[in-house]
Enzyme design. Structure first.
Site, PDB file in Angstrom:
ATOM      1  N   GLY A   1       0.835  -1.199   0.000  1.00 14.15           N
ATOM      2  CA  GLY A   1       0.000   0.000   0.000  1.00 14.15           C
ATOM      3  C   GLY A   1       0.864   1.241   0.000  1.00 14.15           C
ATOM      4  O   GLY A   1       0.784   2.078   0.901  1.00 14.15           O
TER       5      GLY A   1
ATOM      6  N   SER B   1       1.196   3.512  -2.760  1.00 16.51           N
ATOM      7  CA  SER B   1       0.952   4.406  -3.899  1.00 16.51           C
ATOM      8  C   SER B   1       0.630   5.834  -3.499  1.00 16.51           C
ATOM      9  O   SER B   1       0.944   6.771  -4.229  1.00 16.51           O
ATOM     10  CB  SER B   1      -0.198   3.849  -4.757  1.00 16.51           C
ATOM     11  OG  SER B   1      -1.296   3.526  -3.936  1.00 16.51           O
ATOM     12  N   ARG B   2      -0.020   6.018  -2.359  1.00 13.90           N
ATOM     13  CA  ARG B   2      -0.457   7.369  -1.984  1.00 13.90           C
ATOM     14  C   ARG B   2      -0.545   7.475  -0.466  1.00 13.90           C
ATOM     15  O   ARG B   2      -0.324   6.498   0.243  1.00 13.90           O
ATOM     16  CB  ARG B   2      -1.786   7.732  -2.656  1.00 13.90           C
ATOM     17  CG  ARG B   2      -2.892   6.772  -2.379  1.00 13.90           C
ATOM     18  CD  ARG B   2      -4.061   6.908  -3.356  1.00 13.90           C
ATOM     19  NE  ARG B   2      -4.947   5.771  -3.209  1.00 13.90           N
ATOM     20  CZ  ARG B   2      -5.965   5.720  -2.356  1.00 13.90           C
ATOM     21  NH1 ARG B   2      -6.254   6.762  -1.627  1.00 13.90           N
ATOM     22  NH2 ARG B   2      -6.697   4.629  -2.257  1.00 13.90           N
TER      23      ARG B   2
ATOM     24  N   ASP C   1      -3.382  -6.980  -4.669  1.00 14.26           N
ATOM     25  CA  ASP C   1      -4.503  -6.757  -3.752  1.00 14.26           C
ATOM     26  C   ASP C   1      -4.217  -7.470  -2.438  1.00 14.26           C
ATOM     27  O   ASP C   1      -4.032  -8.692  -2.412  1.00 14.26           O
ATOM     28  CB  ASP C   1      -5.783  -7.310  -4.406  1.00 14.26           C
ATOM     29  CG  ASP C   1      -7.027  -7.019  -3.582  1.00 14.26           C
ATOM     30  OD1 ASP C   1      -6.906  -6.600  -2.410  1.00 14.26           O
ATOM     31  OD2 ASP C   1      -8.136  -7.228  -4.128  1.00 14.26           O
TER      32      ASP C   1
ATOM     33  N   TYR D   1     -13.539  -1.195  11.901  1.00 12.41           N
ATOM     34  CA  TYR D   1     -12.185  -0.663  11.667  1.00 12.41           C
ATOM     35  C   TYR D   1     -11.350  -0.777  12.942  1.00 12.41           C
ATOM     36  O   TYR D   1     -10.215  -1.257  12.916  1.00 12.41           O
ATOM     37  CB  TYR D   1     -12.288   0.782  11.210  1.00 12.41           C
ATOM     38  CG  TYR D   1     -10.965   1.443  10.892  1.00 12.41           C
ATOM     39  CD1 TYR D   1     -10.287   1.140   9.715  1.00 12.41           C
ATOM     40  CD2 TYR D   1     -10.398   2.370  11.764  1.00 12.41           C
ATOM     41  CE1 TYR D   1      -9.073   1.758   9.421  1.00 12.41           C
ATOM     42  CE2 TYR D   1      -9.196   2.987  11.478  1.00 12.41           C
ATOM     43  CZ  TYR D   1      -8.532   2.681  10.297  1.00 12.41           C
ATOM     44  OH  TYR D   1      -7.336   3.285  10.010  1.00 12.41           O
TER      45      TYR D   1
ATOM     46  N   LYS E   1      -7.798  -2.960  13.688  1.00  9.50           N
ATOM     47  CA  LYS E   1      -6.523  -2.363  14.087  1.00  9.50           C
ATOM     48  C   LYS E   1      -6.067  -2.889  15.448  1.00  9.50           C
ATOM     49  O   LYS E   1      -4.864  -2.977  15.716  1.00  9.50           O
ATOM     50  CB  LYS E   1      -6.638  -0.844  14.074  1.00  9.50           C
ATOM     51  CG  LYS E   1      -6.885  -0.271  12.666  1.00  9.50           C
ATOM     52  CD  LYS E   1      -5.771  -0.654  11.685  1.00  9.50           C
ATOM     53  CE  LYS E   1      -5.874   0.089  10.363  1.00  9.50           C
ATOM     54  NZ  LYS E   1      -4.757  -0.215   9.445  1.00  9.50           N
TER      55      LYS E   1
ATOM     56  N   ILE F   1      -4.656  11.659  10.060  1.00  8.34           N
ATOM     57  CA  ILE F   1      -3.570  12.122   9.191  1.00  8.34           C
ATOM     58  C   ILE F   1      -4.211  12.602   7.889  1.00  8.34           C
ATOM     59  O   ILE F   1      -5.151  11.969   7.385  1.00  8.34           O
ATOM     60  CB  ILE F   1      -2.575  10.969   8.890  1.00  8.34           C
ATOM     61  CG1 ILE F   1      -2.041  10.323  10.193  1.00  8.34           C
ATOM     62  CG2 ILE F   1      -1.430  11.449   8.001  1.00  8.34           C
ATOM     63  CD1 ILE F   1      -1.228  11.228  11.081  1.00  8.34           C
TER      64      ILE F   1
END
Ligand SMILES: NC(=O)c1ccc[n+]([C@@H]2O[C@H](COP(=O)([O-])OP(=O)(O)OC[C@H]3O[C@@H](n4cnc5c(N)ncnc54)[C@H](OP(=O)(O)O)[C@@H]3O)[C@@H](O)[C@H]2O)c1
Length: 246
Positions: free
Chosen positions: A16, A18-19, A67, A158, A162, A191
């Site tokens: 992960g 890319s951005r 993925d 979520y 985590k 963030i």
């Protein structure tokens, strides 16, 4: 077909990358001296931009479509990285998704997707990559301060994912310790990235330091955890959230 570069230059793999936070981590590890392999799933253009930024720093970079919900993709990403760079030193498991909604309306597909990317994908990425790490190798996961304080409505799944990462890291740290490999978990608060762009205004007032964080601030902590200086720390979860979870 990729050509293998046998090199003294360390290699980092960012799942992960890319951005957002992952892109900042890739660029920071490149500045610190690593070649960087990064995965993406839906944003090839952003992955290409990050690769170009890393090459601009003077390091080599490779973007791999993989993925994190798919175990074959994860294994392929590790294999391609080792084939291309000939070694693996640092692994950052950053890929993650946020879907919010009251617990009563969470559907099975949504539940499975969150668990697959945020928990199963993290475990499988660590498992696949650890096989290639040597003494001094570093694994860093990106959890969330919601593992400590799930204060917002609609964040049950979520937060659960985590919290699972934080405990997973403890167990894996014990298993990896005899090999001299460390694993630690970073738990950011809000963030400024695509993930949170619609939420940041409402969250800022909950943060004692009265601002959201920047991806580079997370990358700076990754830099420390990836360095030899962090060698006595393993199994830890470090919360970096402007004091939000206090
Ligand atoms: N932003 C925050 O406030 C915050 C706070 C706490 C924790 N975190 C955690 O930090 C990590 C990064 O968050 P972010 O804010 O940078 O998110 P983001 O801007 O949405 O970027 C997510 C990154 O993960 C990749 N990704 C998403 N699903 C993937 C999948 N199934 N397989 C492979 N890659 C996948 C994305 O790739 P594509 O570009 O190809 O989609 C992208 O590179 C996540 O684990 C998130 O939970 C974020």
């Amino acid at each position: 077909m990729q050509t293998t570069t046998h090199t003294q230059t360390p290699t980092a793999l960012v799942f992960g990358g890319s951005r957002g936070i992952g892109s900042a981590i890739g660029r920071r590890l490149a500045k610190d001296g690593s070649n960087v392999s990064l995965t993406y799933v839906s944003s090839p253009d952003r992955a290409i931009e990050t690769v170009a930024a890393i090459e601009g720093i003077g390091r080599q970079a490779l973007a791999i479509k993989a993925d994190s919900a798919n175990s074959a993709d994860i294994q392929n990403a590790v294999r391609q990285t080792v084939d291309r760079f000939g070694r693996l030193d640092t692994v950052v498991v950053n890929a993650g998704i946020l879907r919010t909604g009251d617990f009563s309306s969470v559907g099975l597909d949504e539940l499975d997707l969150m668990l697959n990317v945020n928990v199963r994908g993290v475990f499988l990425a660590i498992q696949a990559a650890a096989a290639h790490l040597h003494r001094g190798g570093r694994i860093i996961t990106i959890g969330s301060n919601t593992a400590v304080r799930s204060g917002h409505p609609g964040a049950s799944v979520y937060s659960m994912t985590k919290a699972a990462v934080a405990v997973m890291v403890k167990g894996i740290a014990v298993d990896l310790a005899p090999r001299g490999i460390t694993i630690n978990n970073i738990q950011p608060g809000p963030i400024a990235t695509d993930m949170t762009k619609d939420l940041l205004d409402s969250l800022s007032s909950l943060i004692p330091l009265q601002r959201v964080g920047e991806p580079d601030e997370i990358a700076a902590l990754v830099s420390y955890l990836a360095s030899p200086e962090s060698g006595y720390m393993t199994g830890s979860s470090l919360t970096i959230d402007g004091g939000m979870a206090l």
